[in-house]
Design a protein around this motif. Structure first.
Motif, mmCIF file in Angstrom:
data_model
loop_
_atom_site.group_PDB
_atom_site.id
_atom_site.type_symbol
_atom_site.label_atom_id
_atom_site.label_comp_id
_atom_site.label_asym_id
_atom_site.label_seq_id
_atom_site.Cartn_x
_atom_site.Cartn_y
_atom_site.Cartn_z
ATOM 1 N N UNK A 110 18.348 10.976 6.562
ATOM 2 C CA UNK A 110 17.387 9.709 7.454
ATOM 3 C C UNK A 110 16.267 9.607 6.298
ATOM 4 N N UNK A 111 16.591 8.127 6.253
ATOM 5 C CA UNK A 111 15.518 7.275 5.449
ATOM 6 C C UNK A 111 14.420 6.771 6.211
ATOM 7 N N UNK A 112 13.398 7.007 5.520
ATOM 8 C CA UNK A 112 12.108 7.745 6.725
ATOM 9 C C UNK A 112 11.651 6.166 5.810
ATOM 10 N N UNK A 113 11.303 5.185 6.805
ATOM 11 C CA UNK A 113 11.232 3.618 7.229
ATOM 12 C C UNK A 113 9.372 3.665 6.266
ATOM 13 N N UNK A 114 9.193 3.541 4.989
ATOM 14 C CA UNK A 114 7.719 2.810 4.426
ATOM 15 C C UNK A 114 6.920 1.735 5.813
ATOM 16 N N UNK A 115 6.167 2.538 6.333
ATOM 17 C CA UNK A 115 4.858 1.997 7.290
ATOM 18 C C UNK A 115 4.550 0.961 5.714
ATOM 19 N N UNK A 116 4.191 -0.593 7.079
ATOM 20 C CA UNK A 116 3.659 -1.522 6.100
ATOM 21 C C UNK A 116 1.799 -1.838 6.127
ATOM 22 N N UNK A 117 1.654 -1.738 5.101
ATOM 23 C CA UNK A 117 0.287 -1.979 4.594
ATOM 24 C C UNK A 117 -0.596 -3.124 6.042
ATOM 25 N N UNK A 150 5.383 -0.107 20.194
ATOM 26 C CA UNK A 150 4.287 0.324 20.339
ATOM 27 C C UNK A 150 2.748 -0.237 20.803
ATOM 28 N N UNK A 151 3.300 -1.803 21.147
ATOM 29 C CA UNK A 151 2.646 -2.074 22.333
ATOM 30 C C UNK A 151 2.627 -1.200 23.705
ATOM 31 N N UNK A 152 3.610 -0.890 23.992
ATOM 32 C CA UNK A 152 4.437 -0.605 25.286
ATOM 33 C C UNK A 152 3.669 0.815 25.558
ATOM 34 N N UNK A 161 -9.652 5.882 21.246
ATOM 35 C CA UNK A 161 -8.660 6.476 20.058
ATOM 36 C C UNK A 161 -7.140 7.210 19.513
ATOM 37 N N UNK A 162 -7.195 7.279 21.256
ATOM 38 C CA UNK A 162 -5.848 7.595 21.431
ATOM 39 C C UNK A 162 -5.032 5.792 20.919
ATOM 40 N N UNK A 163 -5.465 5.203 21.376
ATOM 41 C CA UNK A 163 -5.031 3.901 20.622
ATOM 42 C C UNK A 163 -4.977 3.775 19.417
ATOM 43 N N UNK A 164 -6.029 4.365 18.496
ATOM 44 C CA UNK A 164 -5.727 3.888 17.579
ATOM 45 C C UNK A 164 -4.375 4.524 16.667
ATOM 46 N N UNK A 165 -4.863 6.223 17.058
ATOM 47 C CA UNK A 165 -3.613 6.791 16.179
ATOM 48 C C UNK A 165 -1.857 6.722 17.057
ATOM 49 N N UNK A 168 -1.457 3.476 14.362
ATOM 50 C CA UNK A 168 -1.854 4.351 12.898
ATOM 51 C C UNK A 168 -0.110 5.204 12.767
ATOM 52 N N UNK A 169 0.081 5.417 13.629
ATOM 53 C CA UNK A 169 2.408 5.960 14.011
ATOM 54 C C UNK A 169 2.865 4.784 12.914
ATOM 55 N N UNK A 170 2.826 3.930 13.056
ATOM 56 C CA UNK A 170 2.867 2.758 12.958
ATOM 57 C C UNK A 170 2.993 1.601 11.690
#
Length: 192
Positions: A110-117, A150-152, A161-165, A168-170
């Motif tokens: 498993x390669x952890x994809x880096x999240x884009x800034x 993410x949109x879904x 707050x949940x939407x912001x979290x 932040x996962x993506x």
């Protein structure tokens, strides 16, 4: 019951579980029903039951993942039940579901994809604006599937707050000012 994304499911290569595909209606009834069936058949032993269950969506179907950790099981009987119930419940092992339904290469580490800034700090805080910026960032970085996922998730969540979290996962949430400064310093360097 925890809702998980397809991306989260793809990372579960090191665990085993029972996947029941195409569940409709009240998912708690499915969990109770499967626990009841497996108890009646002597598969769940010593009063044990599946407590850790995840729900995910794939190809328009709702699927349940019954995690096996901490459950007293007769694995031989469970394997036979899984084979016998495949046509009825779409039951399969997680280790079979990942490569056959999600195309996961089980041999590949498993390669952890880096999240884009993503420059969200300092932007208009309307959640649809922030979601749009994050979505564009993901698409610009070749992550269109994650943008849709993410949109879904955001449009079905229950709070700001949940939407912001979820955002932040993506993406790595950064400041719009920092992004402008980095862009400005790059332009200055190029002008020399």
């Amino acid at each position: 019951m925890k809702k998980i994304t397809a991306e989260e499911l793809r990372t579960m290569k090191d665990i085993e579980g029972l996947v029941i595909q195409g569940c409709g209606g009240d998912l708690n009834e499915w969990v109770d029903g499967i626990n009841g069936l497996l108890t009646e058949q002597g598969i769940l032993r010593n009063g044990s039951a599946f407590q850790n269950v995840s729900v995910s969506e794939h190809d328009g179907r709702t699927n349940l993942l019954f995690h096996m950790d901490g459950v007293d099981l007769d694995m031989g009987k469970l394997a036979m039940w899984r084979l016998a119930s495949h046509c009825q419940f779409g039951s399969t092992w997680l280790s079979d579901y990942l490569p056959n339904q999600l195309g996961v290469n089980m041999d590949e580490k498993l390669i952890q994809k880096e999240k884009p800034d993503c420059p969200l700090i300092g932007q208009d805080g309307n959640i649809f604006n922030l979601m749009g910026i994050a979505s564009r960032t993901l698409k610009e970085n070749g992550l269109a599937e994650q943008a849709t996922e993410m949109r879904d998730r955001i449009t079905s969540c229950s709070s700001y707050g949940e939407a912001l979290c979820i955002i932040g996962e993506y993406v790595n949430i950064t400041s719009a000012k920092d992004a402008q400064e980095q862009s400005g310093s790059f332009e200055m360097k190029q002008s020399y």
